[in-house]
Design a protein around this motif. Structure first.
Motif, PDB file in Angstrom:
ATOM      1  N   ASP A   3       0.810  -1.208   0.000  1.00 25.02           N
ATOM      2  CA  ASP A   3       0.000   0.000   0.000  1.00 25.02           C
ATOM      3  C   ASP A   3       0.844   1.259   0.000  1.00 25.02           C
ATOM      4  OD1 ASP A   3      -0.806   0.140   3.553  1.00 25.02           O
ATOM      5  OD2 ASP A   3       1.005  -0.422   2.485  1.00 25.02           O
ATOM      6  N   THR A   4       2.143   1.161   0.170  1.00 25.08           N
ATOM      7  CA  THR A   4       3.038   2.323   0.151  1.00 25.08           C
ATOM      8  C   THR A   4       4.213   2.043  -0.773  1.00 25.08           C
ATOM      9  OG1 THR A   4       2.466   2.791   2.460  1.00 25.08           O
ATOM     10  CG2 THR A   4       4.414   3.875   1.558  1.00 25.08           C
ATOM     11  N   PHE A   5       4.419   2.951  -1.730  1.00 23.90           N
ATOM     12  CA  PHE A   5       5.538   2.777  -2.654  1.00 23.90           C
ATOM     13  C   PHE A   5       6.843   3.125  -1.947  1.00 23.90           C
ATOM     14  CE2 PHE A   5       8.514   4.377  -5.835  1.00 23.90           C
ATOM     15  CZ  PHE A   5       8.505   3.351  -6.752  1.00 23.90           C
ATOM     16  N   LYS A   6       7.819   2.195  -2.017  1.00 32.55           N
ATOM     17  CA  LYS A   6       9.094   2.407  -1.330  1.00 32.55           C
ATOM     18  C   LYS A   6      10.277   2.424  -2.295  1.00 32.55           C
ATOM     19  CE  LYS A   6       7.501   0.189   2.933  1.00 32.55           C
ATOM     20  NZ  LYS A   6       7.662  -0.971   3.848  1.00 32.55           N
ATOM     21  N   ASN A   7      10.322   1.458  -3.165  1.00 31.01           N
ATOM     22  CA  ASN A   7      11.462   1.389  -4.079  1.00 31.01           C
ATOM     23  C   ASN A   7      11.093   0.595  -5.335  1.00 31.01           C
ATOM     24  OD1 ASN A   7      11.985  -1.504  -3.586  1.00 31.01           O
ATOM     25  ND2 ASN A   7      12.655  -0.841  -1.560  1.00 31.01           N
ATOM     26  N   ARG A   8      11.919   0.736  -6.337  1.00 29.88           N
ATOM     27  CA  ARG A   8      11.672   0.047  -7.608  1.00 29.88           C
ATOM     28  C   ARG A   8      13.005  -0.161  -8.317  1.00 29.88           C
ATOM     29  NH1 ARG A   8       7.411  -0.255 -11.621  1.00 29.88           N
ATOM     30  NH2 ARG A   8       8.215  -0.138 -13.740  1.00 29.88           N
ATOM     31  N   LEU A   9      13.190  -1.367  -8.810  1.00 27.17           N
ATOM     32  CA  LEU A   9      14.393  -1.702  -9.579  1.00 27.17           C
ATOM     33  C   LEU A   9      13.958  -2.228 -10.941  1.00 27.17           C
ATOM     34  CD1 LEU A   9      17.515  -2.149  -9.655  1.00 27.17           C
ATOM     35  CD2 LEU A   9      17.080  -4.473  -8.835  1.00 27.17           C
ATOM     36  N   GLU A  10      14.421  -1.552 -11.990  1.00 26.24           N
ATOM     37  CA  GLU A  10      14.125  -2.000 -13.359  1.00 26.24           C
ATOM     38  C   GLU A  10      15.398  -2.602 -13.950  1.00 26.24           C
ATOM     39  OE1 GLU A  10      10.788   1.444 -14.437  1.00 26.24           O
ATOM     40  OE2 GLU A  10      12.497   1.071 -15.770  1.00 26.24           O
ATOM     41  N   ILE A  11      15.265  -3.806 -14.469  1.00 28.43           N
ATOM     42  CA  ILE A  11      16.414  -4.520 -15.024  1.00 28.43           C
ATOM     43  C   ILE A  11      16.159  -4.791 -16.495  1.00 28.43           C
ATOM     44  CG2 ILE A  11      17.909  -6.544 -14.770  1.00 28.43           C
ATOM     45  CD1 ILE A  11      16.443  -6.885 -11.966  1.00 28.43           C
ATOM     46  N   THR A  12      17.055  -4.370 -17.358  1.00 29.93           N
ATOM     47  CA  THR A  12      16.909  -4.616 -18.795  1.00 29.93           C
ATOM     48  C   THR A  12      18.172  -5.281 -19.330  1.00 29.93           C
ATOM     49  OG1 THR A  12      17.737  -2.398 -19.311  1.00 29.93           O
ATOM     50  CG2 THR A  12      15.348  -2.674 -19.162  1.00 29.93           C
ATOM     51  N   GLY A  13      18.000  -6.063 -20.358  1.00 27.39           N
ATOM     52  CA  GLY A  13      19.140  -6.736 -20.958  1.00 27.39           C
ATOM     53  C   GLY A  13      18.699  -7.613 -22.111  1.00 27.39           C
ATOM     54  N   LYS A  14      19.552  -8.519 -22.471  1.00 25.80           N
ATOM     55  CA  LYS A  14      19.243  -9.448 -23.572  1.00 25.80           C
ATOM     56  C   LYS A  14      19.587 -10.874 -23.151  1.00 25.80           C
ATOM     57  CE  LYS A  14      19.511  -6.296 -27.476  1.00 25.80           C
ATOM     58  NZ  LYS A  14      19.478  -5.090 -26.620  1.00 25.80           N
ATOM     59  N   LEU A  15      18.713 -11.781 -23.553  1.00 28.05           N
ATOM     60  CA  LEU A  15      18.926 -13.204 -23.301  1.00 28.05           C
ATOM     61  C   LEU A  15      19.258 -13.870 -24.628  1.00 28.05           C
ATOM     62  CD1 LEU A  15      18.477 -15.266 -20.814  1.00 28.05           C
ATOM     63  CD2 LEU A  15      16.477 -15.981 -22.117  1.00 28.05           C
ATOM     64  N   GLY A 212      20.917 -31.304 -24.391  1.00 30.86           N
ATOM     65  CA  GLY A 212      21.767 -30.136 -24.634  1.00 30.86           C
ATOM     66  C   GLY A 212      21.009 -28.896 -25.050  1.00 30.86           C
ATOM     67  N   LEU A 213      19.692 -28.981 -25.106  1.00 25.61           N
ATOM     68  CA  LEU A 213      18.912 -27.801 -25.492  1.00 25.61           C
ATOM     69  C   LEU A 213      18.749 -26.860 -24.301  1.00 25.61           C
ATOM     70  CD1 LEU A 213      15.984 -29.449 -27.527  1.00 25.61           C
ATOM     71  CD2 LEU A 213      18.189 -28.618 -28.371  1.00 25.61           C
ATOM     72  N   GLY A 214      18.399 -25.611 -24.599  1.00 21.41           N
ATOM     73  CA  GLY A 214      17.950 -24.676 -23.570  1.00 21.41           C
ATOM     74  C   GLY A 214      19.020 -23.912 -22.825  1.00 21.41           C
ATOM     75  N   VAL A 215      20.292 -24.014 -23.237  1.00 19.07           N
ATOM     76  CA  VAL A 215      21.330 -23.220 -22.559  1.00 19.07           C
ATOM     77  C   VAL A 215      21.210 -21.767 -23.005  1.00 19.07           C
ATOM     78  CG1 VAL A 215      23.801 -22.894 -22.163  1.00 19.07           C
ATOM     79  CG2 VAL A 215      22.866 -25.210 -22.435  1.00 19.07           C
ATOM     80  N   VAL A 216      21.055 -20.867 -22.068  1.00 19.69           N
ATOM     81  CA  VAL A 216      20.881 -19.442 -22.393  1.00 19.69           C
ATOM     82  C   VAL A 216      21.842 -18.606 -21.550  1.00 19.69           C
ATOM     83  CG1 VAL A 216      18.453 -19.676 -23.052  1.00 19.69           C
ATOM     84  CG2 VAL A 216      19.034 -19.206 -20.664  1.00 19.69           C
ATOM     85  N   LYS A 217      22.091 -17.401 -22.021  1.00 22.27           N
ATOM     86  CA  LYS A 217      22.977 -16.477 -21.290  1.00 22.27           C
ATOM     87  C   LYS A 217      22.314 -15.108 -21.216  1.00 22.27           C
ATOM     88  CE  LYS A 217      27.552 -14.265 -21.429  1.00 22.27           C
ATOM     89  NZ  LYS A 217      27.770 -14.437 -20.004  1.00 22.27           N
ATOM     90  N   LEU A 218      22.253 -14.571 -20.012  1.00 20.14           N
ATOM     91  CA  LEU A 218      21.663 -13.246 -19.812  1.00 20.14           C
ATOM     92  C   LEU A 218      22.772 -12.198 -19.713  1.00 20.14           C
ATOM     93  CD1 LEU A 218      19.198 -11.412 -19.151  1.00 20.14           C
ATOM     94  CD2 LEU A 218      19.583 -11.968 -16.738  1.00 20.14           C
ATOM     95  N   ASP A 219      22.616 -11.122 -20.491  1.00 20.74           N
ATOM     96  CA  ASP A 219      23.517  -9.968 -20.392  1.00 20.74           C
ATOM     97  C   ASP A 219      22.684  -8.785 -19.931  1.00 20.74           C
ATOM     98  OD1 ASP A 219      26.139 -10.950 -21.434  1.00 20.74           O
ATOM     99  OD2 ASP A 219      24.901 -11.407 -23.188  1.00 20.74           O
ATOM    100  N   ILE A 220      22.966  -8.301 -18.727  1.00 21.32           N
ATOM    101  CA  ILE A 220      22.212  -7.183 -18.169  1.00 21.32           C
ATOM    102  C   ILE A 220      22.831  -5.864 -18.642  1.00 21.32           C
ATOM    103  CG2 ILE A 220      21.560  -5.991 -16.035  1.00 21.32           C
ATOM    104  CD1 ILE A 220      21.401  -8.706 -14.672  1.00 21.32           C
ATOM    105  N   ASP A 221      22.001  -5.033 -19.280  1.00 20.27           N
ATOM    106  CA  ASP A 221      22.477  -3.728 -19.749  1.00 20.27           C
ATOM    107  C   ASP A 221      22.361  -2.683 -18.643  1.00 20.27           C
ATOM    108  OD1 ASP A 221      22.923  -4.750 -22.302  1.00 20.27           O
ATOM    109  OD2 ASP A 221      20.847  -4.369 -22.914  1.00 20.27           O
TER     110      ASP A 221
END
Length: 287
Positions: A3-15, A212-221
């Motif tokens: 009910d009270t806004f305190k903080n916010r973190l926005e994360i963007t990148g590419k998978l 061996g399927l499904g290996v992914v890598k996240l790069d956070i911008d």
């Protein structure tokens, strides 16, 4: 809690798909085409549901937390193994007439992963958008692969068990965007560990992982951080920034990346305290 806004973190990148990816849309009923197509958006482009990313990350973090203390991560699939069952919540409502006291007790009894990722009785603080394909890395071609069931007696392909399935090729990139709101520092630390698992290719997505399927890598911008807790003047400036046509002024925001180690250390301290509490409670009186 929300009910009270305190903080916010926005994360963007590419998978990026390091190996081919198969997130199945279920068995196809079409007379032609793949037996097991992948999930696509309305334009026929590949798509990774945000729930798939979030679910894989939650599962990995739950396994870490259970290794420390099973009570830190409930099993969301079985109600008997929830940190609070629906019957227990009914009892709490009867015991606590004050809404704030009821909420505090609910939070106190809720396991850590449910606090962050949500549960039937509490909303999630971590939201992941569906991951859409980066146009420059998508050439409109899915790969078709064959699968077959093996007859255990003859050790050859079983009759009538040949099938094919679609995969998204390796090297395809997807836009990643996630938001965390009103999280405690130790909860952000938990998310930093989960994201690091994706950054280091340690959490696969989709089916066919043993092949061996499904290996992914996240790069956070970017990690854009705003904390206005107990600072109404800063919140007013943040609200003004939200509606400004000129979006070049981002001075209200902080870069969240330098906080990663602090948040992670806060998680370690939090878990250490939980371990100490558990150790004290397990000592018999007079022992």
């Amino acid at each position: 809690m929300f009910d009270t806004f305190k903080n916010r973190l926005e994360i963007t990148g590419k998978l990026t798909t390091i190996t081919a990816l198969r997130i199945s849309a279920g068995r196809s009923s079409e007379p032609i085409g793949s037996d097991l197509p992948v999930i696509k958006d309305s334009l026929g482009n590949p798509l990774i549901p945000g729930s798939s990313f979030k679910g894989a990350m939650r599962s990995r973090l739950e396994s870490f937390l259970r290794g420390i203390n099973p009570n830190l991560a409930a099993n969301p699939a079985i109600e008997a193994e929830w940190s609070i069952t629906s019957q227990a919540i009914k009892q709490l409502k009867e015991d606590y007439y004050n809404d704030e006291a009821f909420t505090q007790e609910l939070i106190a009894q809720t396991d850590l992963t449910s606090l962050v990722f949500g549960s039937p009785w509490i909303a999630s603080k971590f939201q992941v958008r569906d991951l859409t394909v980066v146009p420059d890395t998508w050439f409109g071609q899915y790969q078709e692969r064959d699968g077959v069931a093996i007859d255990r007696d003859t050790e050859t392909a079983a009759d009538g068990k040949l099938y094919d399935f679609q995969v998204v090729p390796a090297g395809t990139q997807f836009e990643f965007k996630a938001v965390v709101e009103n999280a405690e520092d130790y909860e952000l630390g938990l998310l930093m560990i989960g994201l690091h698992q994706f950054e280091t290719e340690q959490i696969p997505l989709g089916g066919g992982r043993s092949r061996g399927l499904g290996v992914v890598k996240l790069d956070i911008d970017k990690m854009t951080w705003i904390d206005v807790d107990n600072n109404p003047e800063k919140l007013l400036k943040y609200l003004q920034t939200l509606v400004n046509e000129d979006t070049s002024d981002t001075s209200i925001y902080e870069d969240g990346k330098p906080f990663k180690n602090t948040w992670t250390q806060d998680l370690i301290n939090h878990l250490s305290d939980k371990l100490a509490e558990n150790s004290t409670q397990s000592i018999p009186s007079g022992g």
